[in-house]
Design an enzyme around this catalytic site. Sequence first.
Site, PDB file in Angstrom:
ATOM      1  CG  PHE A   1      -1.660  -1.286   1.471  1.00  0.00           C
ATOM      2  CD1 PHE A   1      -2.851  -1.586   0.818  1.00  0.00           C
ATOM      3  CD2 PHE A   1      -1.127  -2.235   2.348  1.00  0.00           C
ATOM      4  CE1 PHE A   1      -3.507  -2.789   1.045  1.00  0.00           C
ATOM      5  CE2 PHE A   1      -1.773  -3.436   2.583  1.00  0.00           C
ATOM      6  CZ  PHE A   1      -2.964  -3.725   1.940  1.00  0.00           C
TER       7      PHE A   1
ATOM      8  CG  ASP B   1      -0.894   1.581  -4.268  1.00  0.00           C
ATOM      9  OD1 ASP B   1      -0.672   2.075  -3.156  1.00  0.00           O
ATOM     10  OD2 ASP B   1      -1.975   1.756  -4.887  1.00  0.00           O
ATOM     11  CB  SER B   2      -4.792  -1.725  -5.952  1.00  0.00           C
ATOM     12  OG  SER B   2      -5.170  -0.630  -5.153  1.00  0.00           O
TER      13      SER B   2
ATOM     14  CG  ASP C   1       0.002   3.399   5.354  1.00  0.00           C
ATOM     15  OD1 ASP C   1      -0.929   3.421   6.171  1.00  0.00           O
ATOM     16  OD2 ASP C   1       0.442   4.430   4.784  1.00  0.00           O
TER      17      ASP C   1
ATOM     18  CB  CYS D   1      -5.724   5.172   8.542  1.00  0.00           C
ATOM     19  SG  CYS D   1      -6.331   4.450   7.006  1.00  0.00           S
TER      20      CYS D   1
END
Length: 392
Positions: free
Chosen positions: A224, A246-247, A296, A336
Amino acid sequence: MVDIILKKKRERPVQLHHPWIFSGAIDLVRGKPQPGDTVRVLDAGKQFLAWGHFSPCSEIRIRAVEWDENSPPDEKWLSDRIKASVQKRDLLKGTDSKRLIFGESDHLPGLVADQYNEYLVLQTLTPAMEKWKAFLVRELAGIIRPKAIYERNDTESRGLEGLEPACSVLYGASWPGLIPVSENGLKILVDLEHGQKTGYYLDQRMNRRIVARFAEGRSILDCFSYSGGFSLFCLSRGAVSVTCVDSSAEALDLVEKNMKLNQLPPDRYTGINGNAFEVLRKMRDQGKKLDMIILDPPKLAPSGSHVRKALRAYKDINLLAFKLLNPGGILVTFSCSGGVDMSTFRTMISWACQDAGIDAQIIGQLSQAEDHPIRLSFPESEYLRGLICRVP
Ligand code: SAH
């Protein structure tokens, strides 16, 4: 003037300066408030409690903003609050980019203002702040003197407030494209128009620096990664390799640009465009080993009711990460999701450890950067939690 009278025994949170008043706490509305109007909040005995901003579509019907009856929130009030909030960021060193206003935490519910170098990005997330928008722009332009102010009002939360999405130039120059900002000695490209959130994750600034201290000589997996913040700092501190997952292909494109901009060695970098959950599983199946893993993920629990399901997902990736680490390896793991408090997060990590058969240590606890202050009367403002774990 509109008076909002609360039900009996519903005044306590307001007295304790919690800013949210839910529709269920309201007994009576005297007058016909329009979206974004300033209202007086009274207790069941008709005693003044606070001034608030009215939001008819939202479950959070009123945001209390001022507890002094003699200071009704007018233009002067708003101007003073903005100046106070901006001034509090003066202590922040090592960056030309910061969150100048963090909504409720700065006693300005519904307002976010981020400074990226010479540009400002604004979010007006409640009808009251939307109504004040032109004034806010004038004030911020006067204080900061930016080249331009943009609105990135494309958040989901605006829908809950009955507000349409909006992205536009509010002041000054047209969209500048990618702009380089400085963070603790590195340059990071920020896309104010298409980037995630307002363009960058300013809240991780301090953590990128802390985590990079452990990077020297390590092979690192940054899941991420977005534009590569953690990886860039780790490479600049001597990591032997970093792999960003990351996507978003746009995010990985930014990582490469950021690598070049900082003259970091391209042969130490690999980007994987994919689902981190699947990439981690595949690496485990292939028997891959790493010295440090950073997790993350985006908010996996959007609200309190999603916490149980989200904990399974958090545990899933953390368990996989523990299994991928070499002896002495380090896992840096974040949540988060506001609804996942530190104690719950730690419990989840301990389950992941147990299932991985690893007796790990916590060697650091991380939180959001200081320009995202946690207001004690508003625990919801604490949302970012992180742990640095070391495996034996
Ligand atoms: N670590 C970053 C911020 C990460 S934000 C920094 O320091 O700036 C979360 C990132 O996760 C976003 O870039 C988003 O594109 C990505 N993402 C969301 N779901 C994902 C998934 N399932 N797999 C991989 N990446 C994902």
